[in-house]
Structure formats: structure tokens, C-alpha cells
Design an enzyme around this catalytic site. Sequence first.
Site, PDB file in Angstrom:
ATOM      1  N   SER A  17       0.814  -1.225   0.000  1.00  0.00           N
ATOM      2  CA  SER A  17       0.000   0.000   0.000  1.00  0.00           C
ATOM      3  C   SER A  17       0.840   1.264   0.000  1.00  0.00           C
ATOM      4  O   SER A  17       0.401   2.307  -0.470  1.00  0.00           O
ATOM      5  CB  SER A  17      -0.940  -0.004   1.203  1.00  0.00           C
ATOM      6  N   ARG A  18       2.059   1.183   0.520  1.00  0.00           N
ATOM      7  CA  ARG A  18       2.847   2.426   0.638  1.00  0.00           C
ATOM      8  C   ARG A  18       4.337   2.087   0.785  1.00  0.00           C
ATOM      9  O   ARG A  18       4.719   0.908   0.869  1.00  0.00           O
ATOM     10  CB  ARG A  18       2.370   3.232   1.840  1.00  0.00           C
ATOM     11  N   ASP A  65      -4.509  -9.774   6.433  1.00  0.00           N
ATOM     12  CA  ASP A  65      -3.606  -9.465   7.546  1.00  0.00           C
ATOM     13  C   ASP A  65      -2.512 -10.536   7.541  1.00  0.00           C
ATOM     14  O   ASP A  65      -2.772 -11.693   7.874  1.00  0.00           O
ATOM     15  CB  ASP A  65      -4.409  -9.498   8.855  1.00  0.00           C
ATOM     16  N   VAL A  66      -1.294 -10.156   7.153  1.00  0.00           N
ATOM     17  CA  VAL A  66      -0.220 -11.151   6.972  1.00  0.00           C
ATOM     18  C   VAL A  66       0.232 -11.779   8.289  1.00  0.00           C
ATOM     19  O   VAL A  66       0.944 -12.779   8.283  1.00  0.00           O
ATOM     20  CB  VAL A  66       1.003 -10.544   6.248  1.00  0.00           C
ATOM     21  N   SER A 144      16.506  -6.041   7.177  1.00  0.00           N
ATOM     22  CA  SER A 144      16.917  -4.686   7.575  1.00  0.00           C
ATOM     23  C   SER A 144      18.361  -4.754   8.062  1.00  0.00           C
ATOM     24  O   SER A 144      18.797  -5.803   8.573  1.00  0.00           O
ATOM     25  CB  SER A 144      16.029  -4.185   8.719  1.00  0.00           C
ATOM     26  N   TYR A 157      12.229  -6.233  16.702  1.00  0.00           N
ATOM     27  CA  TYR A 157      12.424  -5.975  15.267  1.00  0.00           C
ATOM     28  C   TYR A 157      13.739  -6.607  14.777  1.00  0.00           C
ATOM     29  O   TYR A 157      13.784  -7.260  13.728  1.00  0.00           O
ATOM     30  CB  TYR A 157      12.424  -4.468  15.053  1.00  0.00           C
ATOM     31  N   ALA A 158      14.803  -6.440  15.558  1.00  0.00           N
ATOM     32  CA  ALA A 158      16.110  -6.994  15.181  1.00  0.00           C
ATOM     33  C   ALA A 158      16.050  -8.514  15.116  1.00  0.00           C
ATOM     34  O   ALA A 158      16.585  -9.133  14.191  1.00  0.00           O
ATOM     35  CB  ALA A 158      17.174  -6.539  16.177  1.00  0.00           C
ATOM     36  N   ALA A 159      15.375  -9.118  16.108  1.00  0.00           N
ATOM     37  CA  ALA A 159      15.274 -10.591  16.124  1.00  0.00           C
ATOM     38  C   ALA A 159      14.476 -11.073  14.915  1.00  0.00           C
ATOM     39  O   ALA A 159      14.846 -12.057  14.255  1.00  0.00           O
ATOM     40  CB  ALA A 159      14.600 -11.045  17.420  1.00  0.00           C
ATOM     41  N   ILE A 190      15.458   4.271   4.957  1.00  0.00           N
ATOM     42  CA  ILE A 190      14.756   4.649   3.744  1.00  0.00           C
ATOM     43  C   ILE A 190      13.643   5.628   4.148  1.00  0.00           C
ATOM     44  O   ILE A 190      12.954   5.391   5.150  1.00  0.00           O
ATOM     45  CB  ILE A 190      14.137   3.402   3.056  1.00  0.00           C
TER      46      ILE A 190
HETATM   47  P1  NAD Z   1       5.648   1.305   5.877  1.00  0.00           P
HETATM   48  O1  NAD Z   1       5.207   1.377   7.282  1.00  0.00           O
HETATM   49  O2  NAD Z   1       5.598   2.536   5.039  1.00  0.00           O
HETATM   50  O3  NAD Z   1       4.872   0.150   5.093  1.00  0.00           O
HETATM   51  C1  NAD Z   1       4.630  -1.091   5.681  1.00  0.00           C
HETATM   52  C2  NAD Z   1       3.619  -1.829   4.870  1.00  0.00           C
HETATM   53  O4  NAD Z   1       3.326  -3.091   5.496  1.00  0.00           O
HETATM   54  C3  NAD Z   1       2.286  -1.079   4.748  1.00  0.00           C
HETATM   55  O5  NAD Z   1       1.799  -1.284   3.439  1.00  0.00           O
HETATM   56  C4  NAD Z   1       1.409  -1.807   5.757  1.00  0.00           C
HETATM   57  O6  NAD Z   1       0.033  -1.731   5.439  1.00  0.00           O
HETATM   58  C5  NAD Z   1       1.918  -3.235   5.609  1.00  0.00           C
HETATM   59  N1  NAD Z   1       1.566  -4.072   6.761  1.00  0.00           N
HETATM   60  C6  NAD Z   1       1.983  -3.935   8.043  1.00  0.00           C
HETATM   61  N2  NAD Z   1       1.417  -4.870   8.814  1.00  0.00           N
HETATM   62  C7  NAD Z   1       0.641  -5.613   8.009  1.00  0.00           C
HETATM   63  C8  NAD Z   1      -0.227  -6.733   8.218  1.00  0.00           C
HETATM   64  N3  NAD Z   1      -0.371  -7.289   9.434  1.00  0.00           N
HETATM   65  N4  NAD Z   1      -0.885  -7.254   7.158  1.00  0.00           N
HETATM   66  C9  NAD Z   1      -0.751  -6.696   5.925  1.00  0.00           C
HETATM   67  N5  NAD Z   1       0.045  -5.649   5.668  1.00  0.00           N
HETATM   68  C10 NAD Z   1       0.720  -5.112   6.695  1.00  0.00           C
HETATM   69  O7  NAD Z   1       7.131   0.729   5.950  1.00  0.00           O
HETATM   70  P2  NAD Z   1       8.336   0.705   4.891  1.00  0.00           P
HETATM   71  O8  NAD Z   1       9.358   1.630   5.386  1.00  0.00           O
HETATM   72  O9  NAD Z   1       7.847   0.800   3.503  1.00  0.00           O
HETATM   73  O10 NAD Z   1       8.874  -0.773   5.181  1.00  0.00           O
HETATM   74  C11 NAD Z   1       8.652  -1.877   4.333  1.00  0.00           C
HETATM   75  C12 NAD Z   1       9.536  -3.013   4.811  1.00  0.00           C
HETATM   76  O11 NAD Z   1      10.897  -2.610   4.752  1.00  0.00           O
HETATM   77  C13 NAD Z   1       9.267  -3.449   6.233  1.00  0.00           C
HETATM   78  O12 NAD Z   1       9.392  -4.856   6.340  1.00  0.00           O
HETATM   79  C14 NAD Z   1      10.370  -2.751   7.009  1.00  0.00           C
HETATM   80  O13 NAD Z   1      10.675  -3.426   8.194  1.00  0.00           O
HETATM   81  C15 NAD Z   1      11.497  -2.820   6.003  1.00  0.00           C
HETATM   82  N6  NAD Z   1      12.546  -1.830   6.225  1.00  0.00           N
HETATM   83  C16 NAD Z   1      12.266  -0.495   6.183  1.00  0.00           C
HETATM   84  C17 NAD Z   1      13.305   0.408   6.396  1.00  0.00           C
HETATM   85  C18 NAD Z   1      13.087   1.893   6.352  1.00  0.00           C
HETATM   86  O14 NAD Z   1      14.035   2.626   6.669  1.00  0.00           O
HETATM   87  N7  NAD Z   1      11.944   2.388   5.959  1.00  0.00           N
HETATM   88  C19 NAD Z   1      14.599  -0.058   6.676  1.00  0.00           C
HETATM   89  C20 NAD Z   1      14.824  -1.412   6.721  1.00  0.00           C
HETATM   90  C21 NAD Z   1      13.799  -2.300   6.492  1.00  0.00           C
END
Ligand code: NAD
Length: 250
Positions: A17-18, A65-66, A144, A157-159, A190
Site C-alpha cells: 500500500s505504501r 492481515d499477513v 533490515s 524488530y532486530a530478532a 529509507i
Molecule cells: P511502511 O510502514 O511505510 O509500510 C509497511 C507496509 O506493510 C504497509 O503497506 C502496511 O500496510 C503493511 N503491513 C503492516 N502490517 C501488516 C499486516 N499485518 N498485514 C498486511 N500488511 C501489513 O514501511 P516501509 O518503510 O515501507 O517498510 C517496508 C519493509 O521494509 C518493512 O518490512 C520494514 O521493516 C522494512 N525496512 C524499512 C526500512 C526503512 O528505513 N523504511 C529499513 C529497513 C527495512
Amino acid sequence: MGNGEQRGKVALVTGASRGIGRAVAIQLARDGAKVICVSRSEASATPTAEAIRADGGESDPFAVDVSRAEAVQAACRDILEKHGRVDILVNCAGINRDNMCLLMTDDEWNAVLATDLSSCFHWTKHLCRSMVRNRWGRVINISSVIGLVGNGGQANYAAAKAGVIAFTKSIARELASRNITANAIAPGFIDTDMTAPLPEAIREKVLEQIPLRKFGRPEDVASAVSFLASDRSSYITGHVLNVDGGMVMA
Ligand code: NAD
């Protein structure tokens, strides 16, 4: 822009979604794949699918819901029934519930483990049969840098993210003989809704640790996914690709 190399392939992206998941879904569609955009609700999954269609690509939204095992299993059944196959699986959905370990509640621990780690297991288990049958597949799990080096206040989160890496390496070994590769990406910082709440002082501190002196964009991760999903990466499996501006160097 994509090059159409994934024409005829079906990709599924969770968290579409985002943020990073949305950029990944848009990139894989530009590469020619039909993309199933998974998010928690129809309302949140639909805008990405619509953006892909407006861009000339093919996409379907899917709400699940994953973090719920039975819901993912049922979703996989419906998706395979409708689309016949899934060739590329990108596990990107993730949350954080930060707290110091001594204060962390069971709910904070369990929610992050279920969403960020167990979901990868359930999607892989129920979708990879289709890849095995077709003797081609790509699993790309978004970990991550925190899963590599740990972080105070993020033990859950780290685990989970370290678990994603070990999980990826294990399935890479299991699926290699079926021409399926499994790789992880370890993004650094990011610019997305997940990192937006960081106070300015912390952002400044983090920037000092990034040799390229900038935060990444979701598109930086999407182009790495595009490569790992393609035939250009067919001899790479069990790898962790850091997309972090040089923040963590092994
Ligand atoms: P975000 O919060 O913008 O997006 C997370 C997405 O996951 C959203 O679309 C949300 O709806 C979905 N989501 C969360 N829980 C859910 C559920 N139970 N069922 C279905 N969908 C669910 O985050 P992001 O920054 O785009 O992160 C995406 C991935 O990258 C994540 O796994 C995050 O841990 C990882 N990540 C992000 C960063 C960063 O700096 N942004 C760094 C390292 C890793």
C-alpha cells in the site's frame, strides 16, 4: 523504467500500500509482471493497483492481515485459484513496536515477530509449491540492517529481521534444485512512513553513519528487488543485499 523482462510472470508483493512495498509493486509491473498488491485492507491495497493500471500495467489488490497464519493460507488458495501461479514473492509487510527489552510487552514482541518473520514462512510455504511445479521462482524477503547489527529499543524488530535472513538462507538451500532462488535485502534508512516519526536529532546522528550522506528512497530498494527477481540474478541465492548507502559494510 522497466524492460518487460517479467512478461507472463505473476508477482505478489506484501505491504504494497505504501513505502517500499508500493515502489516494489510499481517497479515489478513496469518490468512486465502482473502484480498482486497485498495490504491489510482492500481500501489500502487498491490505490497501488490502480496506479499500476494507470501506468499501463496489470495488477490486482488483495486484502489480508499477513500476521494471521490461517488468513494467509486462505489467501494463497484464493490467489492460486484465480491466477494459476505465483512466480515472484516479495515479503515486504513489516511493522515496528519499539521499546527497551526490559519494558517490552508480550504483545509488542509477538506482533512484530508475527508480522515481520512468521508471515515470510506462511507465504513461502503456501506459494512455493506453484514455483516448484513451474521449475522457476524468486523469493525476496525484506530484512533490515538492524537484523545484521541489532539496535537498542528494537530487540523484537532486530530478532525478526535476523530471523528473516536465516530463514531466507535455509529456503535458498531447500529450493535451489528446483531453480528457485531466495534472497534477502537489508535496507538501511529509507524515507517512508516508518522512518518519518524519527526526531530530527536522531536523523542527523544516523546521517553521520551513512557514507553516502543521505537517506535512501523506496525506489532504491525497488531496483534491487527488480534485479533479484530477474534472470539477470539467476546465479545468486541465499544472499543478503544491503541497500544502505554504505552504512553497514561486512
Ligand atoms: P511502511 O510502514 O511505510 O509500510 C509497511 C507496509 O506493510 C504497509 O503497506 C502496511 O500496510 C503493511 N503491513 C503492516 N502490517 C501488516 C499486516 N499485518 N498485514 C498486511 N500488511 C501489513 O514501511 P516501509 O518503510 O515501507 O517498510 C517496508 C519493509 O521494509 C518493512 O518490512 C520494514 O521493516 C522494512 N525496512 C524499512 C526500512 C526503512 O528505513 N523504511 C529499513 C529497513 C527495512
